[in-house]
Design a protein around this motif. Structure first.
Motif, short mmCIF file in Angstrom:
data_model
loop_
_atom_site.label_atom_id
_atom_site.label_comp_id
_atom_site.label_asym_id
_atom_site.label_seq_id
_atom_site.Cartn_x
_atom_site.Cartn_y
_atom_site.Cartn_z
N PRO A 67 0.81 -1.24 0.00
CA PRO A 67 0.00 0.00 0.00
C PRO A 67 0.84 1.28 0.00
CG PRO A 67 -0.59 -1.46 1.85
CD PRO A 67 0.70 -1.95 1.29
N VAL A 68 2.15 1.15 0.20
CA VAL A 68 3.01 2.33 0.35
C VAL A 68 3.71 2.65 -0.97
CG1 VAL A 68 4.97 3.33 1.62
CG2 VAL A 68 3.34 1.81 2.80
N PHE A 69 3.73 3.92 -1.31
CA PHE A 69 4.47 4.43 -2.47
C PHE A 69 5.36 5.56 -1.96
CE2 PHE A 69 1.04 2.04 -4.08
CZ PHE A 69 1.44 1.56 -5.33
N ALA A 70 6.33 5.96 -2.77
CA ALA A 70 7.33 6.89 -2.25
C ALA A 70 7.46 8.16 -3.07
CB ALA A 70 8.70 6.19 -2.18
N ALA A 71 7.86 9.23 -2.37
CA ALA A 71 8.29 10.46 -3.02
C ALA A 71 9.72 10.71 -2.57
CB ALA A 71 7.41 11.64 -2.60
N ALA A 72 10.55 11.16 -3.50
CA ALA A 72 11.94 11.47 -3.18
C ALA A 72 12.19 12.94 -3.46
CB ALA A 72 12.89 10.61 -4.02
N GLY A 73 12.93 13.57 -2.54
CA GLY A 73 13.24 14.98 -2.74
C GLY A 73 14.02 15.55 -1.57
N LEU A 74 14.51 16.77 -1.77
CA LEU A 74 15.27 17.46 -0.73
C LEU A 74 14.42 18.62 -0.19
CD1 LEU A 74 18.09 17.23 0.60
CD2 LEU A 74 18.84 19.05 -0.94
N SER A 95 12.85 4.68 -9.85
CA SER A 95 12.33 3.44 -9.27
C SER A 95 10.84 3.29 -9.54
CB SER A 95 12.55 3.44 -7.76
OG SER A 95 13.89 3.74 -7.46
N ARG A 96 10.44 2.03 -9.63
CA ARG A 96 9.04 1.72 -9.95
C ARG A 96 8.07 2.33 -8.95
NH1 ARG A 96 5.44 -2.22 -8.39
NH2 ARG A 96 6.92 -2.86 -6.81
N LYS A 97 8.43 2.33 -7.68
CA LYS A 97 7.49 2.82 -6.67
C LYS A 97 7.70 4.28 -6.28
CE LYS A 97 4.86 0.27 -4.16
NZ LYS A 97 4.34 -0.50 -3.01
N ALA A 98 8.56 4.97 -6.99
CA ALA A 98 8.69 6.43 -6.78
C ALA A 98 7.65 7.10 -7.66
CB ALA A 98 10.09 6.90 -7.14
N VAL A 99 6.63 7.70 -7.04
CA VAL A 99 5.50 8.25 -7.81
C VAL A 99 5.38 9.76 -7.67
CG1 VAL A 99 4.22 6.07 -7.71
CG2 VAL A 99 3.86 7.80 -5.92
N ALA A 100 6.31 10.41 -6.98
CA ALA A 100 6.25 11.86 -6.82
C ALA A 100 7.63 12.38 -6.43
CB ALA A 100 5.24 12.26 -5.75
N VAL A 101 7.80 13.70 -6.60
CA VAL A 101 8.99 14.39 -6.10
C VAL A 101 8.55 15.15 -4.85
CG1 VAL A 101 10.78 16.08 -6.60
CG2 VAL A 101 9.92 14.61 -8.44
N TRP A 128 13.04 18.12 -12.48
CA TRP A 128 13.05 16.65 -12.43
C TRP A 128 11.63 16.11 -12.58
CZ3 TRP A 128 16.28 15.55 -7.35
CH2 TRP A 128 17.61 15.91 -7.57
N ALA A 129 10.71 16.74 -11.85
CA ALA A 129 9.32 16.29 -11.89
C ALA A 129 8.79 16.37 -13.33
CB ALA A 129 8.46 17.12 -10.95
N VAL A 136 4.46 16.87 -7.72
CA VAL A 136 5.33 17.31 -6.63
C VAL A 136 4.52 17.61 -5.37
CG1 VAL A 136 7.14 18.23 -8.11
CG2 VAL A 136 5.28 19.72 -7.39
N SER A 137 5.10 17.26 -4.22
CA SER A 137 4.49 17.57 -2.92
C SER A 137 5.29 18.72 -2.32
CB SER A 137 4.54 16.34 -2.01
OG SER A 137 3.83 16.57 -0.81
N VAL A 138 4.64 19.88 -2.20
CA VAL A 138 5.36 21.13 -1.93
C VAL A 138 5.13 21.64 -0.51
CG1 VAL A 138 5.48 23.59 -2.56
CG2 VAL A 138 5.38 21.84 -4.35
N HIS A 139 6.22 21.93 0.14
CA HIS A 139 6.24 22.59 1.46
C HIS A 139 6.40 24.09 1.23
CE1 HIS A 139 7.81 23.06 5.70
NE2 HIS A 139 8.43 24.07 5.14
N ASN A 140 5.55 24.87 1.87
CA ASN A 140 5.61 26.32 1.74
C ASN A 140 5.48 26.96 3.10
OD1 ASN A 140 5.14 29.08 1.20
ND2 ASN A 140 2.98 28.71 0.70
N ARG A 141 6.51 27.67 3.50
CA ARG A 141 6.40 28.41 4.75
C ARG A 141 6.93 29.81 4.51
NH1 ARG A 141 8.26 26.14 10.58
NH2 ARG A 141 6.97 27.52 11.81
N GLY A 142 6.01 30.76 4.56
CA GLY A 142 6.39 32.16 4.38
C GLY A 142 6.85 32.50 2.99
N ALA A 143 6.43 31.71 2.00
CA ALA A 143 6.95 31.92 0.64
C ALA A 143 5.83 31.80 -0.40
CB ALA A 143 8.06 30.91 0.35
#
Ligand SMILES: [Zn+2]
Length: 265
Positions: A67-74, A95-101, A128-129, A136-143
């Motif tokens: 049930p688990v899939f992965a996102a890779a990113g910095l 990788s096959r199970k990398a489905v997002a950045v 890359w995406a 992409v799964s995006v973190h936004n703080r103050g930006a």
């Protein structure tokens, strides 16, 4: 006291589109956490990385747990690792199970890297995406402005993870084509504006997530969060929208299936 919980439906469909499953908080019971999620109807979990080590760990978890899939990113707070880790991170995306950045983005409140450095790192991972045709799964703080500037016009599906911005920012983000993903903080008593936003987002632009191990929804607030609790967030959002939980869950599942192409649960 066990909280009352509505039924998601016999087919049990509710994706958790952002969880830090590799976190140390899950060291002792990771497999049980995934099993409990599935039992609660949370049958897809996107395990996100924050650097090379955690992205590789998320991918290993995805390999071990169907049930688990992965996102890779910095993550922007890890941007100082870029020169050492960017090559390895990019390799993981094949990788096959990398489905997002992800988790990528900009953090102008907490991160130590300069704004320019963060923007450079974010921009390259967005590219890359585009190259791998991944969301992409995006973190936004103050930006707010800078995030929208960077994603504008890109051929990439952009998920604003743990959305907690204003109504005005929500409107601008939707106009830019972003999806808004709501986490446990939408259930907090003082989050009235956020519930209003979640109640009004077009149905095909809304996602739900745990952001585990942090940000547990009511009634587990302050304790360790886990993907199974995404259903409490879903209940709050379905009430805000005036729709049945299972209808919201089914629509969110369809959107997530289309984005991550991880197969129907
Ligand atoms: Zn996160």
């Amino acid at each position: 006291v066990a909280p009352r919980s509505q039924k998601i439906g016999r087919r049990g469909l509710l994706p958790d589109t952002h969880a830090h499953l590799d976190a140390a908080e899950f060291a002792d019971d990771r497999t049980e956490v995934v099993t409990r999620a599935c039992a609660a109807g949370v049958t897809r979990i996107l395990a996100v990385g924050t650097d090379l080590t955690s992205s590789a760990a998320a991918l290993a978890l995805a390999e071990d747990h169907p049930p688990v899939f992965a996102a890779a990113g910095l993550h922007p707070t890890e941007a100082h690792k870029w020169s050492d880790e960017s090559g390895g991170l990019r390799d993981l995306l094949g990788s096959r199970k990398a489905v997002a950045v992800g988790e990528i983005g900009l953090d102008f409140v907490r991160a130590s890297a300069t704004r320019d450095e963060q923007i450079r790192v974010f921009r390259t991972q967005l590219q890359w995406a585009a190259d791998y045709e991944l969301p992409v799964s995006v973190h936004n703080r103050g930006a707010d402005d800078e995030v929208l500037d960077e994603v504008d016009g890109l051929p990439v599906s952009v998920i604003l993870h743990c959305f907690s911005g204003s109504q005005a920012f929500a409107e601008r983000a939707l106009a830019s084509g972003c999806l808004l993903s709501f986490a446990g903080n939408v259930t907090f008593p003082r989050a009235g504006e956020l519930r209003e936003i979640a109640g009004a987002v077009p149905i095909d632009r809304i996602l739900l997530e745990s952001d585990a191990p942090v940000l547990a929804p009511q009634p587990w607030r302050g304790r360790r969060n886990e993907p199974a609790y995404t259903r409490f967030t879903a209940e709050t959002v379905s009430e805000a929208r005036g729709v049945a939980l299972e209808d919201l869950a089914a629509q969110v599942s369809r959107s997530a299936d289309a984005l991550f192409r991880w197969g129907t649960a």
